[in-house]
Write a protein that holds these residues in place. Structure first.
Motif, PDB file in Angstrom:
ATOM      1  N   VAL A  96       0.806  -1.217   0.000  1.00  0.00           N
ATOM      2  CA  VAL A  96       0.000   0.000   0.000  1.00  0.00           C
ATOM      3  C   VAL A  96       0.843   1.273   0.000  1.00  0.00           C
ATOM      4  O   VAL A  96       0.311   2.359  -0.222  1.00  0.00           O
ATOM      5  CB  VAL A  96      -0.989   0.017   1.182  1.00  0.00           C
ATOM      6  CG1 VAL A  96      -2.007  -1.119   1.052  1.00  0.00           C
ATOM      7  CG2 VAL A  96      -0.264  -0.066   2.513  1.00  0.00           C
ATOM      8  N   ASN A  97       2.140   1.136   0.243  1.00  0.00           N
ATOM      9  CA  ASN A  97       3.048   2.291   0.297  1.00  0.00           C
ATOM     10  C   ASN A  97       4.309   2.006  -0.511  1.00  0.00           C
ATOM     11  O   ASN A  97       4.651   0.852  -0.753  1.00  0.00           O
ATOM     12  CB  ASN A  97       3.471   2.582   1.746  1.00  0.00           C
ATOM     13  CG  ASN A  97       2.351   3.114   2.591  1.00  0.00           C
ATOM     14  OD1 ASN A  97       1.555   3.936   2.160  1.00  0.00           O
ATOM     15  ND2 ASN A  97       2.277   2.644   3.835  1.00  0.00           N
ATOM     16  N   GLY A  98       4.994   3.083  -0.853  1.00  0.00           N
ATOM     17  CA  GLY A  98       6.298   2.957  -1.489  1.00  0.00           C
ATOM     18  C   GLY A  98       6.236   2.731  -2.985  1.00  0.00           C
ATOM     19  O   GLY A  98       5.169   2.758  -3.603  1.00  0.00           O
ATOM     20  N   LYS A  99       7.406   2.494  -3.555  1.00  0.00           N
ATOM     21  CA  LYS A  99       7.526   2.326  -5.013  1.00  0.00           C
ATOM     22  C   LYS A  99       6.759   1.122  -5.522  1.00  0.00           C
ATOM     23  O   LYS A  99       6.296   1.111  -6.655  1.00  0.00           O
ATOM     24  CB  LYS A  99       8.996   2.208  -5.409  1.00  0.00           C
ATOM     25  CG  LYS A  99       9.778   3.484  -5.243  1.00  0.00           C
ATOM     26  CD  LYS A  99      11.220   3.305  -5.656  1.00  0.00           C
ATOM     27  CE  LYS A  99      11.973   4.614  -5.430  1.00  0.00           C
ATOM     28  NZ  LYS A  99      13.399   4.470  -5.764  1.00  0.00           N
ATOM     29  N   GLU A 100       6.625   0.092  -4.684  1.00  0.00           N
ATOM     30  CA  GLU A 100       5.933  -1.132  -5.099  1.00  0.00           C
ATOM     31  C   GLU A 100       4.447  -1.131  -4.726  1.00  0.00           C
ATOM     32  O   GLU A 100       3.775  -2.144  -4.878  1.00  0.00           O
ATOM     33  CB  GLU A 100       6.619  -2.350  -4.489  1.00  0.00           C
ATOM     34  CG  GLU A 100       8.029  -2.551  -4.989  1.00  0.00           C
ATOM     35  CD  GLU A 100       8.696  -3.757  -4.342  1.00  0.00           C
ATOM     36  OE1 GLU A 100       8.014  -4.576  -3.686  1.00  0.00           O
ATOM     37  OE2 GLU A 100       9.924  -3.875  -4.486  1.00  0.00           O
ATOM     38  N   ALA A 101       3.949   0.004  -4.260  1.00  0.00           N
ATOM     39  CA  ALA A 101       2.535   0.077  -3.888  1.00  0.00           C
ATOM     40  C   ALA A 101       1.659  -0.194  -5.110  1.00  0.00           C
ATOM     41  O   ALA A 101       1.991   0.193  -6.239  1.00  0.00           O
ATOM     42  CB  ALA A 101       2.201   1.448  -3.313  1.00  0.00           C
ATOM     43  N   PHE A 105      -3.818   1.835  -4.564  1.00  0.00           N
ATOM     44  CA  PHE A 105      -3.536   2.527  -3.315  1.00  0.00           C
ATOM     45  C   PHE A 105      -2.687   3.774  -3.527  1.00  0.00           C
ATOM     46  O   PHE A 105      -2.801   4.730  -2.763  1.00  0.00           O
ATOM     47  CB  PHE A 105      -2.956   1.556  -2.280  1.00  0.00           C
ATOM     48  CG  PHE A 105      -4.055   0.746  -1.653  1.00  0.00           C
ATOM     49  CD1 PHE A 105      -4.671   1.163  -0.490  1.00  0.00           C
ATOM     50  CD2 PHE A 105      -4.521  -0.397  -2.277  1.00  0.00           C
ATOM     51  CE1 PHE A 105      -5.716   0.451   0.066  1.00  0.00           C
ATOM     52  CE2 PHE A 105      -5.573  -1.123  -1.736  1.00  0.00           C
ATOM     53  CZ  PHE A 105      -6.180  -0.701  -0.562  1.00  0.00           C
ATOM     54  N   LYS A 106      -1.895   3.801  -4.581  1.00  0.00           N
ATOM     55  CA  LYS A 106      -1.212   5.049  -4.940  1.00  0.00           C
ATOM     56  C   LYS A 106      -2.263   6.102  -5.290  1.00  0.00           C
ATOM     57  O   LYS A 106      -2.194   7.246  -4.846  1.00  0.00           O
ATOM     58  CB  LYS A 106      -0.275   4.835  -6.129  1.00  0.00           C
ATOM     59  CG  LYS A 106       0.998   4.119  -5.786  1.00  0.00           C
ATOM     60  CD  LYS A 106       1.882   3.997  -7.028  1.00  0.00           C
ATOM     61  CE  LYS A 106       3.155   3.261  -6.713  1.00  0.00           C
ATOM     62  NZ  LYS A 106       4.016   3.103  -7.897  1.00  0.00           N
ATOM     63  N   TYR A 107      -3.241   5.684  -6.087  1.00  0.00           N
ATOM     64  CA  TYR A 107      -4.305   6.600  -6.494  1.00  0.00           C
ATOM     65  C   TYR A 107      -5.134   7.061  -5.289  1.00  0.00           C
ATOM     66  O   TYR A 107      -5.355   8.260  -5.101  1.00  0.00           O
ATOM     67  CB  TYR A 107      -5.214   5.934  -7.535  1.00  0.00           C
ATOM     68  CG  TYR A 107      -6.374   6.804  -7.935  1.00  0.00           C
ATOM     69  CD1 TYR A 107      -6.199   7.857  -8.835  1.00  0.00           C
ATOM     70  CD2 TYR A 107      -7.639   6.603  -7.403  1.00  0.00           C
ATOM     71  CE1 TYR A 107      -7.262   8.677  -9.188  1.00  0.00           C
ATOM     72  CE2 TYR A 107      -8.703   7.415  -7.749  1.00  0.00           C
ATOM     73  CZ  TYR A 107      -8.504   8.453  -8.643  1.00  0.00           C
ATOM     74  OH  TYR A 107      -9.549   9.268  -8.978  1.00  0.00           O
ATOM     75  N   PHE A 115      -4.168  11.339   8.380  1.00  0.00           N
ATOM     76  CA  PHE A 115      -3.904  12.213   9.516  1.00  0.00           C
ATOM     77  C   PHE A 115      -2.530  12.873   9.418  1.00  0.00           C
ATOM     78  O   PHE A 115      -2.370  14.028   9.760  1.00  0.00           O
ATOM     79  CB  PHE A 115      -4.035  11.410  10.815  1.00  0.00           C
ATOM     80  CG  PHE A 115      -3.875  12.237  12.057  1.00  0.00           C
ATOM     81  CD1 PHE A 115      -4.812  13.200  12.397  1.00  0.00           C
ATOM     82  CD2 PHE A 115      -2.781  12.057  12.882  1.00  0.00           C
ATOM     83  CE1 PHE A 115      -4.669  13.967  13.539  1.00  0.00           C
ATOM     84  CE2 PHE A 115      -2.623  12.815  14.035  1.00  0.00           C
ATOM     85  CZ  PHE A 115      -3.571  13.770  14.358  1.00  0.00           C
ATOM     86  N   VAL A 116      -1.554  12.123   8.942  1.00  0.00           N
ATOM     87  CA  VAL A 116      -0.189  12.668   8.842  1.00  0.00           C
ATOM     88  C   VAL A 116       0.364  12.497   7.422  1.00  0.00           C
ATOM     89  O   VAL A 116       1.473  12.021   7.232  1.00  0.00           O
ATOM     90  CB  VAL A 116       0.769  12.029   9.875  1.00  0.00           C
ATOM     91  CG1 VAL A 116       0.487  12.536  11.264  1.00  0.00           C
ATOM     92  CG2 VAL A 116       0.703  10.515   9.841  1.00  0.00           C
ATOM     93  N   GLY A 117      -0.414  12.858   6.429  1.00  0.00           N
ATOM     94  CA  GLY A 117       0.068  12.811   5.058  1.00  0.00           C
ATOM     95  C   GLY A 117      -0.617  11.745   4.227  1.00  0.00           C
ATOM     96  O   GLY A 117      -1.619  11.170   4.624  1.00  0.00           O
ATOM     97  N   LYS A 118      -0.025  11.507   3.061  1.00  0.00           N
ATOM     98  CA  LYS A 118      -0.653  10.611   2.099  1.00  0.00           C
ATOM     99  C   LYS A 118      -0.426   9.133   2.370  1.00  0.00           C
ATOM    100  O   LYS A 118      -1.254   8.310   2.018  1.00  0.00           O
ATOM    101  CB  LYS A 118      -0.145  10.951   0.694  1.00  0.00           C
ATOM    102  CG  LYS A 118      -0.643  12.287   0.216  1.00  0.00           C
ATOM    103  CD  LYS A 118      -0.215  12.571  -1.197  1.00  0.00           C
ATOM    104  CE  LYS A 118      -0.764  13.931  -1.601  1.00  0.00           C
ATOM    105  NZ  LYS A 118      -0.526  14.257  -2.961  1.00  0.00           N
ATOM    106  N   SER A 119       0.700   8.773   2.953  1.00  0.00           N
ATOM    107  CA  SER A 119       0.989   7.350   3.112  1.00  0.00           C
ATOM    108  C   SER A 119       0.008   6.693   4.085  1.00  0.00           C
ATOM    109  O   SER A 119      -0.578   7.338   4.948  1.00  0.00           O
ATOM    110  CB  SER A 119       2.427   7.136   3.573  1.00  0.00           C
ATOM    111  OG  SER A 119       2.593   7.588   4.889  1.00  0.00           O
ATOM    112  N   ILE A 120      -0.149   5.402   3.903  1.00  0.00           N
ATOM    113  CA  ILE A 120      -1.029   4.620   4.760  1.00  0.00           C
ATOM    114  C   ILE A 120      -0.205   4.145   5.943  1.00  0.00           C
ATOM    115  O   ILE A 120       0.842   3.528   5.774  1.00  0.00           O
ATOM    116  CB  ILE A 120      -1.641   3.457   3.964  1.00  0.00           C
ATOM    117  CG1 ILE A 120      -2.567   4.050   2.900  1.00  0.00           C
ATOM    118  CG2 ILE A 120      -2.375   2.490   4.877  1.00  0.00           C
ATOM    119  CD1 ILE A 120      -3.115   3.068   1.920  1.00  0.00           C
TER     120      ILE A 120
END
Length: 156
Positions: A96-101, A105-107, A115-120
């Motif tokens: 769900v995160n990072g280059k291999e997301a 989930f990138k979309y 709460f603290v940015g885009k990442s899950i």
């Protein structure tokens, strides 16, 4: 780019386009079967059963990115069915995160900050999508699905 341009795979490997859900309200969730939030499967299933006939669909995407999932997507889906009675579609194991997301989930993350940015940050992050494919809300792992049932009803 639209959510309907994204392809996903079910736990059995069958690939399809999310365009199949055009006109429906979606709740997309990154899941894990060995997580403290795993009991949310029960509420997710209750909402799915209650509103499925009205055009509501829950989509589960197991992820081991936080090291709380079983070995394969098929095993995760089986455990969800046996332990929590899950009947909504379960998908392949993803990141769900990072280059291999996964592109989905990138979309989703690009459309709705957490709460603290885009990442899950953890399992059971939930994205509510309207009938036109617009991400209308993002709910953190601690937010119980039943707490936003009213939002689902309004969209339906």
């Amino acid at each position: 780019m639209s959510i309907y341009n994204i392809n996903v795979k079910l736990e059995n490997g069958a690939e399809y386009s999310l365009e199949r859900y055009k006109g429906k309200v979606l709740l997309i969730v990154n899941t894990a079967t060995k997580c403290g939030f795993t009991p949310q499967f029960e509420e997710l299933e209750e909402l799915y059963k209650k509103y499925q006939q009205d055009g509501f669909v829950v989509l589960g995407f197991p992820s081991n990115q936080f090291l709380q999932e079983v070995a394969t997507a098929k095993e995760a889906a089986e455990q969800c069915r046996l332990s929590y009675g899950v009947t909504f579609p379960m998908h392949e194991m993803i990141k769900v995160n990072g280059k291999e997301a996964h592109p989905l989930f990138k979309y989703l993350s690009s459309q709705a900050n957490g709460f603290v940015g885009k990442s899950i940050k953890w399992n059971f992050t939930k994205f509510l999508i309207d009938q036109d494919g617009v991400v209308v809300n993002r709910f953190g792992p601690k937010v119980k699905p039943s707490s936003f049932e009213g939002e689902i009803q309004k969209l339906l």
